[in-house]
Design a protein around this motif. Structure first.
Motif, short mmCIF file in Angstrom:
data_model
loop_
_atom_site.label_atom_id
_atom_site.label_comp_id
_atom_site.label_asym_id
_atom_site.label_seq_id
_atom_site.Cartn_x
_atom_site.Cartn_y
_atom_site.Cartn_z
N ASP A 91 0.83 -1.21 0.00
CA ASP A 91 0.00 0.00 0.00
C ASP A 91 0.86 1.26 0.00
O ASP A 91 0.47 2.28 -0.59
CB ASP A 91 -0.94 0.00 1.21
CG ASP A 91 -2.16 -0.87 0.99
OD1 ASP A 91 -2.62 -0.96 -0.16
OD2 ASP A 91 -2.66 -1.47 1.96
N ALA A 92 2.03 1.21 0.64
CA ALA A 92 2.93 2.35 0.59
C ALA A 92 3.42 2.58 -0.84
O ALA A 92 3.49 3.72 -1.31
CB ALA A 92 4.11 2.12 1.53
N LEU A 93 3.76 1.50 -1.55
CA LEU A 93 4.18 1.61 -2.94
C LEU A 93 3.04 2.11 -3.82
O LEU A 93 3.25 2.93 -4.73
CB LEU A 93 4.69 0.26 -3.44
CG LEU A 93 5.99 -0.24 -2.81
CD1 LEU A 93 6.31 -1.66 -3.30
CD2 LEU A 93 7.15 0.70 -3.10
N VAL A 94 1.82 1.61 -3.57
CA VAL A 94 0.66 2.07 -4.32
C VAL A 94 0.46 3.57 -4.11
O VAL A 94 0.19 4.32 -5.06
CB VAL A 94 -0.61 1.30 -3.89
CG1 VAL A 94 -1.86 1.95 -4.48
CG2 VAL A 94 -0.52 -0.15 -4.34
N ALA A 95 0.60 4.02 -2.88
CA ALA A 95 0.44 5.44 -2.59
C ALA A 95 1.46 6.27 -3.36
O ALA A 95 1.12 7.32 -3.93
CB ALA A 95 0.58 5.69 -1.08
N VAL A 96 2.71 5.81 -3.40
CA VAL A 96 3.76 6.54 -4.12
C VAL A 96 3.42 6.61 -5.61
O VAL A 96 3.52 7.68 -6.24
CB VAL A 96 5.13 5.87 -3.91
CG1 VAL A 96 6.17 6.48 -4.84
CG2 VAL A 96 5.57 6.01 -2.46
N VAL A 97 3.01 5.47 -6.19
CA VAL A 97 2.69 5.43 -7.62
C VAL A 97 1.51 6.33 -7.94
O VAL A 97 1.55 7.16 -8.87
CB VAL A 97 2.40 3.98 -8.07
CG1 VAL A 97 1.85 3.95 -9.50
CG2 VAL A 97 3.66 3.14 -7.99
N MET A 98 0.43 6.21 -7.17
CA MET A 98 -0.78 6.99 -7.44
C MET A 98 -0.54 8.49 -7.26
O MET A 98 -0.95 9.30 -8.10
CB MET A 98 -1.92 6.52 -6.53
CG MET A 98 -2.32 5.07 -6.70
SD MET A 98 -2.99 4.74 -8.34
CE MET A 98 -3.25 2.95 -8.24
N LEU A 99 0.13 8.86 -6.18
CA LEU A 99 0.38 10.27 -5.93
C LEU A 99 1.34 10.87 -6.97
O LEU A 99 1.15 12.00 -7.43
CB LEU A 99 0.94 10.46 -4.52
CG LEU A 99 -0.03 10.16 -3.37
CD1 LEU A 99 0.68 10.25 -2.03
CD2 LEU A 99 -1.23 11.11 -3.40
N ALA A 100 2.34 10.07 -7.37
CA ALA A 100 3.29 10.56 -8.36
C ALA A 100 2.61 10.79 -9.70
O ALA A 100 2.80 11.84 -10.34
CB ALA A 100 4.44 9.56 -8.51
N PHE A 101 1.80 9.81 -10.14
CA PHE A 101 1.09 9.96 -11.41
C PHE A 101 0.04 11.08 -11.32
O PHE A 101 -0.17 11.81 -12.28
CB PHE A 101 0.43 8.64 -11.82
CG PHE A 101 1.34 7.71 -12.54
CD1 PHE A 101 1.44 7.70 -13.92
CD2 PHE A 101 2.15 6.83 -11.83
CE1 PHE A 101 2.29 6.85 -14.59
CE2 PHE A 101 3.01 5.96 -12.49
CZ PHE A 101 3.09 5.97 -13.89
N GLY A 102 -0.63 11.18 -10.16
CA GLY A 102 -1.61 12.23 -10.00
C GLY A 102 -1.00 13.62 -10.07
O GLY A 102 -1.53 14.52 -10.74
N LEU A 103 0.14 13.80 -9.40
CA LEU A 103 0.83 15.10 -9.46
C LEU A 103 1.34 15.39 -10.86
O LEU A 103 1.31 16.54 -11.32
CB LEU A 103 1.98 15.12 -8.45
CG LEU A 103 1.57 15.19 -6.97
CD1 LEU A 103 2.80 15.04 -6.08
CD2 LEU A 103 0.84 16.49 -6.66
N ALA A 104 1.84 14.34 -11.53
CA ALA A 104 2.34 14.52 -12.90
C ALA A 104 1.21 15.00 -13.81
O ALA A 104 1.41 15.90 -14.65
CB ALA A 104 2.94 13.22 -13.41
N LEU A 105 0.03 14.40 -13.66
CA LEU A 105 -1.10 14.84 -14.48
C LEU A 105 -1.51 16.27 -14.14
O LEU A 105 -1.81 17.08 -15.01
CB LEU A 105 -2.29 13.90 -14.27
CG LEU A 105 -2.21 12.50 -14.90
CD1 LEU A 105 -3.49 11.73 -14.61
CD2 LEU A 105 -1.98 12.58 -16.40
N LEU A 106 -1.53 16.55 -12.83
CA LEU A 106 -1.97 17.87 -12.39
C LEU A 106 -1.03 18.97 -12.91
O LEU A 106 -1.47 20.07 -13.27
CB LEU A 106 -2.02 17.91 -10.86
CG LEU A 106 -2.73 19.11 -10.22
CD1 LEU A 106 -4.19 19.13 -10.61
CD2 LEU A 106 -2.57 19.04 -8.70
N LEU A 107 0.27 18.63 -12.96
CA LEU A 107 1.26 19.61 -13.41
C LEU A 107 1.47 19.58 -14.91
O LEU A 107 2.29 20.35 -15.44
CB LEU A 107 2.59 19.36 -12.68
CG LEU A 107 2.55 19.50 -11.16
CD1 LEU A 107 3.90 19.10 -10.56
CD2 LEU A 107 2.18 20.92 -10.76
N GLY A 108 0.77 18.66 -15.58
CA GLY A 108 0.85 18.60 -17.02
C GLY A 108 2.06 17.89 -17.56
O GLY A 108 2.44 18.07 -18.72
#
Length: 257
Positions: free
Chosen positions: A239-256
């Motif tokens: 779940d810690a790895l999932v959190a890192v992956v999801m948050l990283a991809f989410g921030l990447a999308l948010l920042l374009g």
């Protein structure tokens, strides 16, 4: 006249290109692996089908030229980007919460494995995954949001994700990601159309086969990891790895990015 070798070469090229593009750590693959080790076989099978059919539809649409249309409508991708970012960030926060506040995931895994006939407890010592311990009362020890939407049976018994919840989540992870349109519709579609009129559809068959092989291997092969996930510590790390992956991809999308 097309010979078997003439069809085989572009099909293998499509297979290799498709695997090179899809075999990576991403939100879709991460969620499918989570379902593989925690959900019932029927839910996993439907999730695999959703992933494979979605990829096939996008690849074929790209070959038919839809990718060129998508490139001309940047506003649509912008909306998809922000929707996907919001969903990924929310899921990432929930995954981080699961990692910090673990509960009886391993116990629920053993219950589902017993229903599926999978002996995940073999070789485990007493108390290794909660079967030998008396389970908590209904609803006790399971923080809200621990296992995701639809993870409780009527009456409070913990269960895996329901079929609608798993399918809906997988559809969002697949279709609310603007990168899937750029990678599949635009990139794979353009590569397929570079193969020529005679070879492009054989190349497409190979690319679609790559998606089917990968998602099938990840979904059904991931179930072999159930003995490992019978340990609560494994769930916390995952779940810690999932959190890192999801948050990283989410921030990447948010920042374009």
């Amino acid at each position: 006249m097309t010979t078997p070798l003439d069809a085989l070469l572009p099909a293998l090229s499509g297979l290799g290109t498709g695997l090179a593009l899809i075999v990576a750590i991403g939100v879709q693959n991460t969620y499918l692996l989570r379902l593989a080790v925690s959900a019932r076989l029927g839910v996993v099978a439907v999730a695999v089908a959703v992933c494979a059919l979605s990829d096939a539809a996008l690849i074929i649409a790209g070959v038919l030229g839809v990718g060129a249309v998508v490139e001309r409508v940047p506003a649509a991708l912008l909306v998809i980007r922000f929707v996907g970012a919001a969903f990924l960030l929310t899921y990432g926060v929930l995954a981080a919460r699961r990692a910090l506040r673990p509960s009886g995931e391993a116990i629920r895994l053993d219950e589902r494995a017993a229903e599926d006939g999978v002996p995940v407890s073999a070789g485990a010592g007493p108390g290794a995954h909660g079967l030998e311990a008396a389970p908590a009362s209904r609803g006790e020890g399971v923080p809200p949001g621990r296992a995701g939407l639809g993870d409780r049976r009527p009456g409070g018994d913990p269960a895996g994700p329901t079929m609608p919840a798993a399918v809906l989540t997988m559809l969002v992870f697949t279709w609310a990601n603007p990168h899937v349109y750029l990678d599949t519709l635009v990139f794979l579609g353009s590569v397929a159309n570079q193969q020529g009129v005679d070879d492009r559809w054989w190349w497409t068959v190979g690319a679609v086969a790559a998606s089917c092989l990968w998602f099938g291997a990840l979904g059904f092969g991931g179930r072999l990891l159930r003995p490992l996930f019978a340990k609560p510590l494994t769930w916390r790390v995952f779940d810690a790895l999932v959190a890192v992956v999801m948050l990283a991809f989410g921030l990447a999308l948010l920042l374009g990015a």
